[in-house]
Design a protein around this motif. Sequence first.
Motif, PDB file in Angstrom:
ATOM      1  N   ASP A   9     -23.375  30.973 -14.943  1.00 37.92           N
ATOM      2  CA  ASP A   9     -24.735  30.503 -15.210  1.00 37.92           C
ATOM      3  C   ASP A   9     -25.624  31.667 -15.594  1.00 37.92           C
ATOM      4  O   ASP A   9     -26.442  31.569 -16.502  1.00 37.92           O
ATOM      5  N   ARG A  13     -27.719  32.474 -19.209  1.00 40.79           N
ATOM      6  CA  ARG A  13     -29.163  32.708 -19.287  1.00 40.79           C
ATOM      7  C   ARG A  13     -29.483  33.906 -20.171  1.00 40.79           C
ATOM      8  O   ARG A  13     -30.506  33.944 -20.823  1.00 40.79           O
ATOM      9  N   THR A 167     -36.475  23.586 -14.978  1.00 39.20           N
ATOM     10  CA  THR A 167     -35.013  23.645 -14.973  1.00 39.20           C
ATOM     11  C   THR A 167     -34.445  22.831 -16.126  1.00 39.20           C
ATOM     12  O   THR A 167     -33.493  23.250 -16.783  1.00 39.20           O
ATOM     13  N   THR A 168     -35.051  21.679 -16.393  1.00 36.58           N
ATOM     14  CA  THR A 168     -34.593  20.814 -17.482  1.00 36.58           C
ATOM     15  C   THR A 168     -34.738  21.512 -18.826  1.00 36.58           C
ATOM     16  O   THR A 168     -33.808  21.537 -19.633  1.00 36.58           O
ATOM     17  N   GLN A 170     -34.976  24.726 -19.369  1.00 37.20           N
ATOM     18  CA  GLN A 170     -34.084  25.879 -19.439  1.00 37.20           C
ATOM     19  C   GLN A 170     -32.662  25.434 -19.779  1.00 37.20           C
ATOM     20  O   GLN A 170     -31.986  26.067 -20.592  1.00 37.20           O
ATOM     21  N   GLU A 171     -32.220  24.332 -19.193  1.00 31.11           N
ATOM     22  CA  GLU A 171     -30.877  23.835 -19.490  1.00 31.11           C
ATOM     23  C   GLU A 171     -30.778  23.384 -20.945  1.00 31.11           C
ATOM     24  O   GLU A 171     -29.773  23.638 -21.614  1.00 31.11           O
ATOM     25  N   GLN A 175     -28.213  25.032 -23.616  1.00 30.15           N
ATOM     26  CA  GLN A 175     -27.291  24.207 -24.392  1.00 30.15           C
ATOM     27  C   GLN A 175     -27.471  24.453 -25.891  1.00 30.15           C
ATOM     28  O   GLN A 175     -26.494  24.547 -26.642  1.00 30.15           O
TER      29      GLN A 175
END
Length: 190
Positions: A9, A13, A167-168, A170-171, A175
């Motif tokens: 993870d 990043r 968080t959403t 960033q994900e 992706q």
Amino acid sequence: MEADNPMSDDRRRFFRIDDHIGVSYQVVDENELIGQHHPPRQSDIFALLNDLDKTIVQELEELKLRDPKLGVLMEAFDRKLNAVVNQLEIDNYLVQRIAHKVKQVNISACGMGLQVEEPLREGDLLMVDLVLIPGNINIFTYGRVISSEAAAAEEYYIRLDFFGMSTTDQELLIQHIVRRQSYLIRSSWS
């Protein structure tokens, strides 16, 4: 299992790519950030308006029973206010689309570098709205300028560290970066 490995993870990043994305930003004062963990999203405002509409409908029905004339008047005010809000939404959407300039950036889930037309100082805080292409995915975050250098006539290269990204978001950004890198690798093999 790689999905449970915190190191994987972390690597995702910090993975950086060069890309073209829509960028809009505004300089903000640190005092404006007090109590805000994430930049405000339009969907938050729409949820609030939806809750208020439910309350207004319920209260208007009761008011019409008690005082029909006042109920009609308040219903007219509500319709007028809704018309104004709808127009503001349309105007905001158009301004937002115009405000995003497609720029070449070097981006990771932690920050980005890009050329801008205005001089920014190290430490300046920005509210940043990104549109990932293709897909028109909006990412909202704050950014702190960690460096700013004169690049060309009337242009500056800045580097930002992101903070306050949900968080959403960033994900979604991670992706996008992974998909884009995969595409760039496949393209280089051709």
